[in-house]
Design an enzyme around this catalytic site. Sequence first.
Site, PDB file in Angstrom:
ATOM      1  N   ARG A  10       0.831  -1.210   0.000  1.00 22.61           N
ATOM      2  CA  ARG A  10       0.000   0.000   0.000  1.00 22.61           C
ATOM      3  C   ARG A  10       0.861   1.253   0.000  1.00 22.61           C
ATOM      4  NH1 ARG A  10      -5.333   0.459   1.899  1.00 22.61           N
ATOM      5  NH2 ARG A  10      -4.974   2.687   1.635  1.00 22.61           N
ATOM      6  N   ASP A 497      43.781 -29.452  -2.374  1.00 20.82           N
ATOM      7  CA  ASP A 497      42.974 -30.246  -1.441  1.00 20.82           C
ATOM      8  C   ASP A 497      42.069 -31.139  -2.300  1.00 20.82           C
ATOM      9  OD1 ASP A 497      41.415 -30.974   0.890  1.00 20.82           O
ATOM     10  OD2 ASP A 497      39.921 -29.555   0.149  1.00 20.82           O
ATOM     11  N   TYR A 498      41.465 -32.178  -1.721  1.00 21.83           N
ATOM     12  CA  TYR A 498      40.644 -33.068  -2.550  1.00 21.83           C
ATOM     13  C   TYR A 498      39.138 -32.812  -2.372  1.00 21.83           C
ATOM     14  CZ  TYR A 498      38.631 -37.138  -4.700  1.00 21.83           C
ATOM     15  OH  TYR A 498      37.863 -37.937  -5.490  1.00 21.83           O
TER      16      TYR A 498
END
Length: 739
Positions: A10, A497-498
């Site tokens: 509104r 990293d894996y």
Amino acid sequence: MSKTIIVSNRLPVKLTDNEGEISFTPSEGGLATGLGSIYRETNNIWIGWPGMEIGDEAVQQKVQQELGEQNLKAVFLTQEEINHYYEGFSNEILWPVFHYMPTYARYHQQYWDYYYAVNEKFRDVILQNMEPGDTIWIHDYQLLLLPGLLRSAVPDATIGFFQHIPFPSFELFRMIPWRVELLDGLLGADLIGFHTFDDARHFVSAARGLTSAISSSNEISYNNRNIVVDSFPMGIDSKKFHELTKEPLVREYIAELKKSFENTRLILSIDRLDYSKGILQRLRAYELLLQLNPDYVGSIVLYMIVVPSRDNVQQYKELLDEIDKTVGGINARYRTMNWQPVSYFYRSLPVEELSALYATAEICLVTPMRDGMNLVCKEYIASRENGDGVLILSEMAGASKELSDAIIVNPNNIHAIMLAIEEALAMPLAEQKRRMQLMKEIVMKFNVSHWVKLFMTRLKEVKQMQVSMFARHISETSGNNIKRLYANAENRLIFLDYDGTLVGFSADIEMAAPDEELYTILEKLAEDPANRVVIVSGRNPEFLEKWFGALHIDMVAEHGAWTKSAHKGWQSLPGLNAQWKKEFFPVLEAFADRTPGAFIEEKDFSLVWHYRKVEESLGELRSNEIMSTLRYLAEDKGLQVLPGNKVVEIKNIEINKGKAALSFLQEGAYDFNMAIGDDYTDEDIFKALPSTAVSIKVGSQVSAARYSINDYREVRKFLKFLAGSNVFNQPAALAAKEK
Ligand code: GDG
């Protein structure tokens, strides 16, 4: 000059139609006053529905022009749209579910279709009025899809969203058939605000439970964007209510009230007609009070105002009937010749009358079953000129989190409400003043302008935070720079990293095996004689050997407990002891026994408690419990207890990916060092490498790394790019943003 656009269902105006001649007056609601300082300024605007169906285009144009002079812009809606989007989806689905009354919800597909279409309509009006650099602040549950719709159209827009009603617990929210779409819409915002911390918490858990969003405290990462969710308890225009009681007209009303209710003590109750407000329960408590305390007859009055609202909806009609009957019953049973227990008004009053009532009533009874905040109680406090009076407040109203000096009640406990009224009627003046003083300080300080300022400042901060995080993202430019360094180097050391870095995260640890694409990438990197590639993982040597033993690469297993140089045997870190595992295993087992889905992985020099298959919050709870149970015992034995990605790992203090990386570094003279990782443990490598190294964090968490990248898919693209391919194929949104 960039501007702020406020958007709400509104507009802050009241339109009146005088036989085709439409005029409007500004509405005085708290939101309108609070945001007045924004939308009336310079070129800022407020977009919303004007509150009335206007079909005729010529009239629409005229209204639009007149509204424009007040910095307002109308979204015209047909009656059909209002019926389905507003009364239907918003008020017959979202309102009841969000107020914990799901049995009132009516899940009609048509409601949803209109809700979606009207949210699109709002988006289009914003797009017509928006320029680059503008800030958009969207309000409330009628427009939950709008942030997402707007984000798709303008990916770098600054969008804030504030919800004025509660956000229910995940278990309730998930009942809504369109729950994912709603969350996806909301998550288009940069900052999402609620009145209380509990609402914010519920939203975060719904987003985590139902979408791919991940979160760290109140920060959510979703579709490669970071979104902040926070609580901003809304205040009122406290100065206005404080000053109002001095106005001559208000003084007159106060005098009249005092005269009409001479020798009676007023208990005030003001709400919109709504089942969430607890009006019937309040009446029952009042009746119980009269029943148990006949001496109050003649000396107290419940002055009850119910403001008409949504009374064309069946449930509201029934509620109104029930209130009428209950009030009638109480008055019939307890009235005397010159006294009536309930003065009941079903209408809206001018603010001056409201102020006079706040100033006169000794007690204000605010007992909603659920309320986002509740402003009536704050207005009562701001209007107490002598600092006396008692507020009885439901613990289910957001305001109860701030106004703890009120008498707090559970609105479902009729007896407790009755006792609270007794306590209020008997409260000594000094105690009333002590409590009121504390509450008044809060209401005056945390007023609506303060609220607006807090929200807007936070939105700016969130945007800045996104920009600085974005700057670290590997872009086309930084990617090319890294590739240049790579190409010019003769001796490179690359740590990878894996899990989570080269492959995605899988619920089953055996499943996260390397695929063809990954083998090709690693082979390509390893075949370059200038490269020394090291996989540094928390996995045990058996896994790594099985998967990568045939490649010409080095490996570090169990975070550094084991090392293998290409084609040579595995070597363990000297001096490691594994005796402690006997003592710690049963403790971890006891936790696993009471946590469905948890399991223990035993490695040579560490123990890992996995909870990737456990119900999310239970897993987190248990991992915290494990850490606090074992921390001191572990320290004593020279061990460390580390949280990881859905794991808690216990290992020797000497084992550290950083130390392992250092020993590789010392073995040669490398002119290009790079490390890529997603986990907590990879931070040790980032810190161990020289500052010129290329350290890359996967995911968007805070990190010591110089760069960041989104996920393992991007890591693979980036590695392919380094090893030969010409283009670093970044996601379209990322590329667009950089231009
Ligand atoms: C939603 C959330 C949240 C009432 N009667 C008259 C009148 N009022 C004014 C009061 C007050 C406002 O209406 C009511 O505000 P509430 O906060 O109590 O409730 P909702 O309308 O349901 O509002 C709510 C709020 O949004 C703000 O975020 O607190 O939880 O449901 O300001 O003064 N004003 C006049 N005559 C009346 O008869 N002039």
